[in-house]
Design a protein around this motif. Structure first.
Motif, short mmCIF file in Angstrom:
data_model
loop_
_atom_site.label_atom_id
_atom_site.label_comp_id
_atom_site.label_asym_id
_atom_site.label_seq_id
_atom_site.Cartn_x
_atom_site.Cartn_y
_atom_site.Cartn_z
N ALA A 174 0.83 -1.21 0.00
CA ALA A 174 0.00 0.00 0.00
C ALA A 174 0.86 1.26 0.00
O ALA A 174 0.50 2.26 -0.63
N SER A 175 2.01 1.21 0.67
CA SER A 175 2.90 2.37 0.75
C SER A 175 3.51 2.71 -0.60
O SER A 175 3.75 3.87 -0.92
N VAL A 176 3.80 1.68 -1.40
CA VAL A 176 4.49 1.91 -2.69
C VAL A 176 3.55 1.69 -3.87
O VAL A 176 4.00 1.58 -5.01
N TRP A 177 2.24 1.62 -3.59
CA TRP A 177 1.27 1.27 -4.63
C TRP A 177 1.38 2.18 -5.85
O TRP A 177 1.36 1.73 -7.00
N GLY A 178 1.49 3.48 -5.60
CA GLY A 178 1.53 4.42 -6.71
C GLY A 178 2.77 4.29 -7.58
O GLY A 178 2.76 4.66 -8.75
N ARG A 179 3.85 3.74 -7.01
CA ARG A 179 5.09 3.62 -7.78
C ARG A 179 5.20 2.29 -8.52
O ARG A 179 6.09 2.12 -9.34
N LEU A 180 4.34 1.35 -8.19
CA LEU A 180 4.43 0.03 -8.83
C LEU A 180 4.10 0.09 -10.31
O LEU A 180 4.76 -0.56 -11.13
N GLY A 181 3.08 0.84 -10.66
CA GLY A 181 2.65 0.90 -12.05
C GLY A 181 1.91 -0.36 -12.47
O GLY A 181 1.86 -1.35 -11.73
N ALA A 182 1.36 -0.33 -13.65
CA ALA A 182 0.58 -1.47 -14.14
C ALA A 182 1.44 -2.71 -14.29
O ALA A 182 1.00 -3.83 -14.00
N LYS A 183 2.68 -2.54 -14.74
CA LYS A 183 3.56 -3.69 -14.95
C LYS A 183 3.90 -4.37 -13.62
O LYS A 183 3.86 -5.61 -13.51
N GLY A 184 4.23 -3.59 -12.60
CA GLY A 184 4.56 -4.15 -11.30
C GLY A 184 3.39 -4.89 -10.68
O GLY A 184 3.54 -5.98 -10.12
N ARG A 185 2.19 -4.33 -10.80
CA ARG A 185 1.00 -4.98 -10.25
C ARG A 185 0.69 -6.27 -11.02
O ARG A 185 0.25 -7.26 -10.43
N SER A 186 0.94 -6.24 -12.31
CA SER A 186 0.70 -7.45 -13.12
C SER A 186 1.62 -8.59 -12.70
O SER A 186 1.21 -9.74 -12.63
N VAL A 187 2.89 -8.25 -12.40
CA VAL A 187 3.83 -9.27 -11.95
C VAL A 187 3.37 -9.88 -10.63
O VAL A 187 3.42 -11.10 -10.42
N LEU A 188 2.90 -9.04 -9.71
CA LEU A 188 2.44 -9.54 -8.41
C LEU A 188 1.18 -10.39 -8.55
O LEU A 188 0.98 -11.33 -7.78
N ARG A 189 0.35 -10.06 -9.51
CA ARG A 189 -0.89 -10.85 -9.70
C ARG A 189 -0.61 -12.23 -10.27
O ARG A 189 -1.42 -13.13 -10.13
N GLY A 190 0.53 -12.40 -10.92
CA GLY A 190 0.82 -13.68 -11.54
C GLY A 190 0.07 -13.83 -12.86
O GLY A 190 -0.55 -12.89 -13.36
N ARG A 191 0.09 -15.03 -13.41
CA ARG A 191 -0.59 -15.25 -14.68
C ARG A 191 -1.13 -16.67 -14.74
O ARG A 191 -0.70 -17.55 -13.99
N THR A 192 -2.08 -16.89 -15.62
CA THR A 192 -2.66 -18.22 -15.80
C THR A 192 -1.99 -18.93 -16.97
O THR A 192 -1.46 -18.29 -17.88
N PHE A 193 -2.03 -20.26 -16.93
CA PHE A 193 -1.50 -21.07 -18.02
C PHE A 193 -2.27 -22.39 -18.03
O PHE A 193 -2.94 -22.74 -17.06
N SER A 194 -2.16 -23.12 -19.12
CA SER A 194 -2.92 -24.36 -19.29
C SER A 194 -2.01 -25.58 -19.19
O SER A 194 -0.90 -25.57 -19.72
N VAL A 195 -2.50 -26.60 -18.51
CA VAL A 195 -1.83 -27.90 -18.43
C VAL A 195 -2.89 -28.98 -18.67
O VAL A 195 -3.83 -29.11 -17.88
N PHE A 196 -2.75 -29.71 -19.76
CA PHE A 196 -3.72 -30.74 -20.13
C PHE A 196 -5.15 -30.20 -20.15
O PHE A 196 -6.09 -30.84 -19.70
N GLY A 197 -5.27 -28.98 -20.65
CA GLY A 197 -6.59 -28.38 -20.81
C GLY A 197 -7.14 -27.72 -19.57
O GLY A 197 -8.23 -27.16 -19.61
N ARG A 198 -6.42 -27.78 -18.45
CA ARG A 198 -6.89 -27.14 -17.21
C ARG A 198 -6.15 -25.84 -16.98
O ARG A 198 -4.93 -25.78 -17.09
N ARG A 199 -6.89 -24.79 -16.64
CA ARG A 199 -6.30 -23.49 -16.38
C ARG A 199 -5.75 -23.45 -14.95
O ARG A 199 -6.47 -23.70 -13.98
N LEU A 200 -4.47 -23.15 -14.83
CA LEU A 200 -3.82 -23.03 -13.53
C LEU A 200 -3.27 -21.62 -13.37
O LEU A 200 -3.11 -20.89 -14.36
N HIS A 201 -2.97 -21.25 -12.15
CA HIS A 201 -2.44 -19.92 -11.87
C HIS A 201 -1.08 -20.06 -11.20
O HIS A 201 -0.88 -20.91 -10.33
N THR A 202 -0.13 -19.20 -11.62
CA THR A 202 1.25 -19.32 -11.12
C THR A 202 1.32 -19.21 -9.60
O THR A 202 2.03 -19.98 -8.95
#
Length: 292
Positions: A174-202
Motif C-alpha cells: 500500500a505504501s508503494v502502490w503508486g510507484r508500482l505501475g501497471a507492470k509491477g502490479r501485473s507481476v504480483l498478480r501472476g498469470r494463468t496457463f494451461s496444463v492438459f486443458g486445465r487453467r492453472l495460476h502461477t
C-alpha cells in the motif's frame, strides 16, 4: 518450531497474494488511506481484527490436537497427509471459502461493507483472516500445523504470525502502490496457463508446491521437531542472556512513555491533517473578504 512459525508467516503472505483477491486489500488501503502514519495506524487495527478471529481458531485447533497428544505419530502422519492434499488442491485451484463454515462470518462481511472509519478496518481484518476461496487451503494448512503443537500458546501464536504475514506485505504494498505501475502490479498478480486443458495460476501452483514440500518435511521431521533451529543454540543462549538486562522496571516505564509519545504524535498529525482543509477554506474566505 521456528520453522513452523516461519512457514505460517509465509503462508499469510501467500494468502494475501492469492489469485482470487490478489492485491485487492493493498489497492483498497492505498486508495483510501494513502501512506504515512494514518496507513500504519489502520494497519495495526486491521491486524487487531485478524488476531481477534485467527488466534481463537488456532487455540481451538491446538485444543483438539492436545486431545490426541498420546498418539503423536499417527497425528503427525495424518496432518502431513492433509498438508499434501491441501497443497494439491491449491495447485489445481480447487479451493474453498472457510467463511462459509464458520457461524457469524457472513454477518461480519456485511458489517464490514456498511461500517466506516476505524471500525471498518477492524472488521475488514476479521473478515480477511477467514474469507477467500483461494486462501482457504492455506489457512487450512496453518490450522493443521497449529493442531499438532504441544501448547495452546504456540497454536495461537502460529495463527497470529500467519496474520502478521498478511499485514506486513499489505502495508508495504500500500505504501508503494503508486510507484508500482501497471507492470509491477501485473507481476504480483501472476498469470494463468494451461496444463492438459486445465487453467492453472502461477501463484496457486507455487503456493501448492510449497505446501506439499512442507507436508513432506512435516512427516520426515516428526512435526518439525527434528529440524535444525534457525539460530544456533549458542546464539540463542547469548540473546537470552542479553535480553535479561531489559527486565527492569525503569525500562518498562520508559517503554510505556515512548509508546504514549508515539501515539500522541500520530494523533496530533491526524488531527492536523483533518483540520488543514478547514483552515485553508477559512484563509481563502478571509482573502476574498479583503479583496472586496
Amino acid at each position: 518450531m521456528e520453522i513452523g512459525l516461519l512457514t505460517a508467516f509465509i503462508g499469510g503472505t501467500l494468502a494475501l497474494l492469492s489469485p482470487c483477491g490478489a492485491l485487492l486489500l493493498p489497492a483498497f488501503f492505498a486508495s483510501t488511506l494513502g501512506s504515512g502514519a494514518r496507513l500504519w495506524l489502520h494497519g495495526l487495527l486491521f491486524y487487531a481484527g485478524l488476531v481477534l478471529v485467527l488466534v481463537p481458531l488456532g487455540v481451538g485447533a491446538g485444543a483438539i490436537g492436545l486431545l490426541f497428544s498420546t498418539y503423536r505419530e499417527p497425528v503427525i502422519a495424518i496432518a502431513s497427509l492433509l498438508l499434501i492434499v491441501l497443497g494439491v488442491v491449491q495447485v489445481l485451484g480447487l479451493g474453498f471459502d472457510p467463511a462459509r463454515m464458520l457461524p457469524g462470518a457472513r454477518g461480519l462481511q456485511n458489517q464490514a461493507q456498511v461500517r466506516t472509519g476505524m471500525l471498518k478496518t477492524v472488521l475488514l481484518g476479521a473478515v480477511g483472516g477467514i474469507a477467500g476461496f483461494c486462501a482457504g487451503p492455506i489457512l487450512g494448512a496453518v490450522l493443521t500445523m497449529a493442531a499438532t503443537q504441544d501448547s495452546l500458546v504456540l497454536s495461537g501464536a502460529m495463527l497470529a504470525i500467519y496474520g502478521a504475514g498478511m499485514v506486513v506485505p499489505l502495508l508495504v504494498l500500500a505504501s508503494v502502490w503508486g510507484r508500482l505501475g501497471a507492470k509491477g502490479r501485473s507481476v504480483l498478480r501472476g498469470r494463468t496457463f494451461s496444463v492438459f486443458g486445465r487453467r492453472l495460476h502461477t501463484t496457486s501452483v507455487i503456493t501448492g508446491v510449497l505446501m506439499v514440500v512442507v507436508g513432506v518435511a512435516f512427516w520426515t521431521t516428526n512435526g518439525f521437531v527434528g529440524t535444525p533451529a534457525l539460530l544456533p543454540t549458542s546464539t540463542q543462549a547469548w540473546l537470552q542472556e542479553r535480553s535479561a538486562v531489559l527486565a527492569h522496571p525503569a525500562l518498562d516505564v520508559f517503554a510505556i512513555v515512548v509508546a504514549a509519545v508515539v501515539v500522541l504524535l500520530i494523533w496530533a498529525r491526524l488531527r492536523k491533517r483533518r483540520h488543514q482543509p478547514i483552515r485553508q477554506e477559512a484563509a481563502k474566505a478571509a482573502a476574498d473578504q479583503e479583496d472586496r
